[in-house]
Design an enzyme around this catalytic site. Structure first.
Site, short mmCIF file in Angstrom:
data_model
loop_
_atom_site.label_atom_id
_atom_site.label_comp_id
_atom_site.label_asym_id
_atom_site.label_seq_id
_atom_site.Cartn_x
_atom_site.Cartn_y
_atom_site.Cartn_z
N GLU A 41 0.83 -1.22 0.00
CA GLU A 41 0.00 0.00 0.00
C GLU A 41 0.86 1.27 0.00
OE1 GLU A 41 -1.16 1.94 3.42
OE2 GLU A 41 -1.15 0.15 4.69
N LYS A 175 -3.89 -1.86 14.71
CA LYS A 175 -3.07 -0.98 15.54
C LYS A 175 -3.68 -0.89 16.93
CE LYS A 175 -2.01 1.68 11.49
NZ LYS A 175 -3.24 1.21 10.81
N1 PSU Z 1 -0.05 0.34 8.63
C1 PSU Z 1 1.01 1.12 9.02
N2 PSU Z 1 0.90 2.47 8.84
C2 PSU Z 1 -0.23 3.05 8.27
C3 PSU Z 1 -1.34 2.23 7.88
C4 PSU Z 1 -1.19 0.88 8.08
O1 PSU Z 1 2.02 0.59 9.53
O2 PSU Z 1 -0.26 4.28 8.11
C5 PSU Z 1 -2.58 2.88 7.26
C6 PSU Z 1 -3.28 1.89 6.33
O3 PSU Z 1 -3.32 2.46 5.05
C7 PSU Z 1 -4.69 1.74 6.90
C8 PSU Z 1 -4.90 3.09 7.52
O4 PSU Z 1 -5.63 1.41 5.92
O5 PSU Z 1 -3.62 3.31 8.17
C9 PSU Z 1 -6.11 3.13 8.45
O6 PSU Z 1 -6.68 4.42 8.40
P1 PSU Z 1 -8.19 4.67 8.98
O7 PSU Z 1 -8.11 4.29 10.42
O8 PSU Z 1 -8.48 6.13 8.77
O9 PSU Z 1 -9.08 3.78 8.19
#
Ligand code: PSU
Ligand code: MN
Length: 320
Positions: A41, A175
């Protein structure tokens, strides 16, 4: 957008699948020959890590996939064109864009970025959609989005995408800035298998454990591939999450991680941060509070996940 315009000019040639989807020839060749491909990604490049750590990590993930014997395909949108297999220069240019200047693209953002000719970095949700279009079945990231702590109505689009798009996502769990039990509930409702890779417990991103038991565990790439193959054989349309704990040497002490997360979450609330800005804010603040320790864990788990995803993709290509 001057610099990003150059990415297109310097992107190695791409094969145009339709007027929007452009696949790098090395990726297209691998897919045609049923060789292992791993999607990567781009939101972690533009929103997850600061320059130059973002570029170094993205390139290290590509290398980890290649060294394992698979083909990496970093996905991003450049001036409205969806690229599968961004060049190394493209990754470098994207990583140098000023923070906030590139759109974070999940499902809802795709028609905006493409229709308006914008550049965008794909999240887990956005990357899954594009990977599936391209025919890529395995995708490596850091952590999936989830349900936010104290805001159970803020549910990442990642969870709903996992419920409707058949791609295997290799990650270090969700996370731990999130509400993990609620995240697991939504995944269950969405019909998404969450499978421990060498663990029975949901890893919590910065740390290896969460206390949340998983229903299934696999220990080898072959066993993981067996589950992915079954998903496609049954013509099921949901994704699968494989959770790989952060490598032991890079894991954070649980209390330190928890303390930093609690502080950052309180600050986000006090400052009125909401929507798509929450996750980037929390990742950056936790890194500041922990003096960079969380960032070391983050980069280590990203590279490790890329390697495991490549092993799984290889096993998948060997047996189909
Ligand atoms: N994993 C990481 N760093 C990130 C992300 C994932 O180590 O920045 C990103 C991914 O793209 C995931 C996003 O889809 O964080 C989640 O964002 P939100 O909570 O707004 O959906
Ligand atoms: Mn959110």
């Amino acid at each position: 957008m001057g610099k990003l315009g150059d990415i297109l000019a310097r992107q190695d040639e791409t094969i145009t699948m339709n007027s929007h989807l452009h696949i790098a020839p090395r990726v297209q060749a691998a897919l045609q020959n049923n060789q292992a491909v791993v999607a990567l990604e781009s939101t972690l490049i533009t929103h997850g890590l600061p320059y130059p750590t973002n570029v170094e990590t993205a390139l290290a993930m590509e290398r980890a996939v290649e060294e394992t014997g698979a083909v990496p395909a970093t996905i991003a949108i450049i001036n409205g064109k969806i690229i599968v297999g961004l060049s190394h220069e493209g990754i470098d240019d994207l990583g140098q864009e000023p923070p906030g200047s590139v759109r974070k693209v999940s499902r809802r953002d795709l028609p905006i970025a493409v229709g308006l000719g914008e550049s965008g970095a794909t999240t887990v949700a956005g990357t899954m959609i594009v990977a599936h279009w391209a025919g890529i079945r395995v995708f490596a990231t850091g952590g999936i989005g989830g349900v936010h702590r104290g805001a159970p109505f803020d549910v990442s689009a990642d969870l709903y995408e996992l419920g409707r798009t058949p791609v295997a996502v290799v990650c270090a769990g969700a996370k731990s800035i999130l509400d993990l039990p609620l995240t697991m509930e939504v995944l269950e409702t969405q019909g998404v298998p969450v499978i421990g890779y060498g663990t029975n417990e949901l890893p919590a991103f910065y740390t290896r454990t969460s206390g949340i038991a998983l229903d299934a565990c696999v220990d080898t790439p072959k066993r993981a591939a067996d589950v992915i193959r079954a998903l496609f054989a049954l013509n099921l349309q949901q994704g699968i999450v494989f959770t790989v704990p952060v490598p032991e040497a890079d894991a954070m002490p649980a209390e330190a991680a928890e303390r930093a997360i609690n502080q950052a979450t309180a600050e986000a609330e006090a400052q009125g941060i909401h929507g798509k800005a929450v996750t980037p804010f929390l990742l950056a603040r936790v890194a500041e509070i922990t003096g960079g320790e969380s960032r070391r864990a983050n980069t280590a788990l990203l590279i490790n996940n890329a390697r495991v995803a490549a092993q799984i993709a290889l096993a998948l290509s060997e047996t189909t």
